[in-house]
Scaffold this motif. Structure first.
Motif, short mmCIF file in Angstrom:
data_model
loop_
_atom_site.label_atom_id
_atom_site.label_comp_id
_atom_site.label_asym_id
_atom_site.label_seq_id
_atom_site.Cartn_x
_atom_site.Cartn_y
_atom_site.Cartn_z
N LEU A 1 -5.33 -2.15 -0.25
CA LEU A 1 -4.30 -2.95 0.41
C LEU A 1 -4.18 -2.58 1.88
O LEU A 1 -3.93 -3.44 2.74
N GLY A 2 -4.34 -1.29 2.20
CA GLY A 2 -4.33 -0.90 3.60
C GLY A 2 -5.43 -1.55 4.40
O GLY A 2 -5.22 -1.98 5.54
N SER A 3 -6.62 -1.65 3.81
CA SER A 3 -7.72 -2.32 4.51
C SER A 3 -7.43 -3.79 4.72
O SER A 3 -7.80 -4.37 5.76
N LEU A 4 -6.75 -4.42 3.76
CA LEU A 4 -6.36 -5.83 3.94
C LEU A 4 -5.34 -5.97 5.05
O LEU A 4 -5.39 -6.93 5.84
N ALA A 5 -4.40 -5.03 5.12
CA ALA A 5 -3.41 -5.08 6.20
C ALA A 5 -4.07 -4.93 7.57
O ALA A 5 -3.67 -5.58 8.54
N LEU A 6 -5.10 -4.10 7.66
CA LEU A 6 -5.77 -3.86 8.94
C LEU A 6 -6.66 -5.02 9.34
O LEU A 6 -6.77 -5.34 10.52
N GLY B 1 0.81 -1.21 0.00
CA GLY B 1 0.00 0.00 0.00
C GLY B 1 0.84 1.26 0.00
O GLY B 1 0.54 2.22 -0.71
N LEU B 2 1.93 1.27 0.77
CA LEU B 2 2.82 2.43 0.79
C LEU B 2 3.57 2.54 -0.54
O LEU B 2 3.79 3.66 -1.04
N VAL C 1 -6.52 4.35 -5.00
CA VAL C 1 -7.60 3.42 -4.67
C VAL C 1 -7.03 2.06 -4.28
O VAL C 1 -7.47 1.43 -3.29
N SER C 2 -6.06 1.57 -5.02
CA SER C 2 -5.45 0.28 -4.71
C SER C 2 -4.71 0.33 -3.38
O SER C 2 -4.70 -0.65 -2.62
N SER C 3 -4.08 1.47 -3.07
CA SER C 3 -3.39 1.60 -1.80
C SER C 3 -4.37 1.53 -0.63
O SER C 3 -4.08 0.88 0.40
N ILE C 4 -5.52 2.16 -0.77
CA ILE C 4 -6.54 2.07 0.29
C ILE C 4 -7.02 0.63 0.44
O ILE C 4 -7.20 0.13 1.57
#
Length: 494
Positions: A105-110, A79-80, A100-103
């Motif tokens: 992936l961030g949600s998957l990390a969380l 995401g970063l 959009v893809s970064s958000i």
């Protein structure tokens, strides 16, 4: 009384522990950086703001007893990494896809999801945490602001200091132009005119960081949602339609291979189509065929017979053959688009649909691998392939690729869609700079006007814009619109 539905009862984790000081400091840093950096455009500033937000989520997850797992770290780093695209590219469309893809992936990390439904629904958990994060953070601030020890005095001192600097700094900057110039070299605009916008950015940054931290501390368990498997069909009922479909694919691919090795001239003579018309006629149908094949595979797996080893072998053989034949369709579609580009040039739509077609081919390869090694990892692998594709798409600079391909086509054929070249972003300037005059100036003039004469701050300027400005400042466009309009209407350039 009936039991509560799992969607309402089983998805939510335990309420998070009280927010810690480290999380609050990271949230504050996110809000302040958002206020200072995000008001002038998106570039490296987006990555700078995302770092303290990620730290807030990390501190909150540690407080909740969650340890970062390899996949969570993969999603976070990915995401970063996607936020590097806005720092490099001026074009808005790859930047939008990257954000959009970064958000996602961030949600998957969380959330730490691993199933199809979990991966698809995890971004909704961020919206669920918006209000809860605000309440959670406000309680933490109240508890610590009223204390006489620990972070309480430091938080109060930081709040008062920031308020005094913002208020008096804005007043002095508005009162004296020399002081405003000095202040502008150090920090972004602090005038009273932009104060509401800066406060909004501060709020959005802090609320977003709180939502991420709350989600990390108490994520929704999307993986608990389960889809019941479909009713298994008999071997004949299941296999016969797919075998017939395989035969049809094999016949079509046989024709494609004959055309490939026999040359296109004989086919064009027989069909009466032009070179470009033949390519255009088939690409969209083949793209749709690829998408429909993926749907067929999904439903076939849902209703596949599952009684023993023979059924598993049958499923692997039939669907494996269909996947292999579909890869030939993908290759044929990409080749047809390449033919069309040779005839008419490269555009954003054409490069985008080719990228999608190639990604669908990657998904088919992953499905084939899942048939051999198991499908437990398949949802996350598909998500990785999508994120990697978006990152590669942004790093390769599609506008620059379009310009380079069309400039090369002009050198080979003398044909150039000047109107389309004018619509490209600053990323295309290095390639368009190679055109001879007056076409170079006609292509670069609208891009130069869109950039303007004033440079933005370093944190809001992409590498593509910086390069374009250097080129345009060294050799400004030197023709008027009348000459450009003459060339566009077919009158030869002088």
């Amino acid at each position: 009384m009936p039991e509560q539905a799992p969607l309402l009862a089983d998805l939510r984790a335990e309420p998070p522990e009280p927010v810690r000081a480290a999380t609050l400091w990271a949230v504050l840093a996110t809000g302040v950086l958002s206020m200072l950096l995000l008001g002038d455009g998106l570039a490296i500033n987006l990555l700078i703001v995302a770092v303290p937000a990620a730290l807030a989520a990390y501190f909150a997850s540690r407080t909740a007893g969650r340890r970062p797992r390899p996949w969570s770290l993969t999603w976070a780093v990915g995401g970063l990494a996607l936020l590097v695209v806005p720092a490099l590219r001026d074009a808005g469309w790859p930047t939008f896809l990257a954000i959009v893809s970064s958000i996602a992936l961030g949600s998957l990390a969380l959330h730490g999801c691993r199933t199809w439904l979990g991966i698809l629904l995890s971004p909704l958990g961020l919206f669920d945490a918006l209000w809860k994060g605000i309440v959670w953070g406000w309680r933490g601030v109240r508890e610590r602001a009223g204390s006489a020890r620990g972070a309480g005095p430091a938080m109060r001192a930081a709040a008062v200091t920031a308020g005094l600097l913002l208020v008096f700094g804005a007043l002095f900057a508005s009162a004296d132009a020399a002081f405003a110039d000095l202040l502008g070299d150090l920090i972004p605009d602090t005038s009273l005119v932009g104060a509401p916008w800066r406060v909004l950015l501060l709020t959005v940054g802090a609320v977003g960081a709180l939502a991420a931290a709350h989600t990390a501390a108490s994520p929704l368990r999307w993986d608990r949602l389960a889809v019941k498997p479909g009713r298994a069909r008999g071997r004949m009922e299941w296999a016969l339609p797919l075998i017939v479909l395989n035969v049809l694919f094999a016949a079509f691919n046989g024709v494609q291979l004959a055309v490939l090795f026999g040359g296109y001239d004989a086919v064009l003579d027989k069909t009466g189509l032009s070179y470009a018309a033949y390519a255009r006629q088939g690409f969209w149908q083949l793209l749709l065929a690829t998408l429909l094949t993926l749907l067929v595979i999904v439903f076939a797996l849902r209703w596949a017979p599952r009684d023993g080893a023979k059924d598993r072998a049958l499923v692997r053989a039939v669907l494996g053959s269909l996947c292999a034949l579909t890869l030939v369709v993908v290759a044929s579609a990409v080749r047809r688009m390449d033919m069309y580009v040779e005839a008419y040039g490269l555009t954003r739509l054409r490069i985008s649909v080719v990228a999608v077609e190639l990604w669908l081919g990657v998904i088919i390869l992953l499905i084939m691998a899942a048939g051999v090694w198991g499908a437990r990892w398949l949802p996350r692998a598909v998500a990785v392939s999508a994120a990697a594709g978006v990152l590669a798409f942004g790093l390769l600079s599609p506008d620059a690729m379009i310009a380079e391909r069309n400039v090369q086509r002009y050198e080979d054929t003398g044909k150039l869609d000047l109107d389309y070249a004018r619509q490209l972003s600053a990323d295309a300037v290095p390639a368009l700079d190679k055109l001879p005059e007056p076409r170079r100036s006609c292509a670069l003039k609208p891009i130069a006007e869109s950039l303007g004469s004033e440079r933005g701050p370093w944190y809001a300027m992409s590498l593509g814009e910086s390069r374009a400005r250097r080129i345009i400042e060294a050799r400004p466009p030197s023709v008027d619109w009348g000459v450009c309009d003459e060339g566009r209407t077919g009158v030869p350039y002088p």
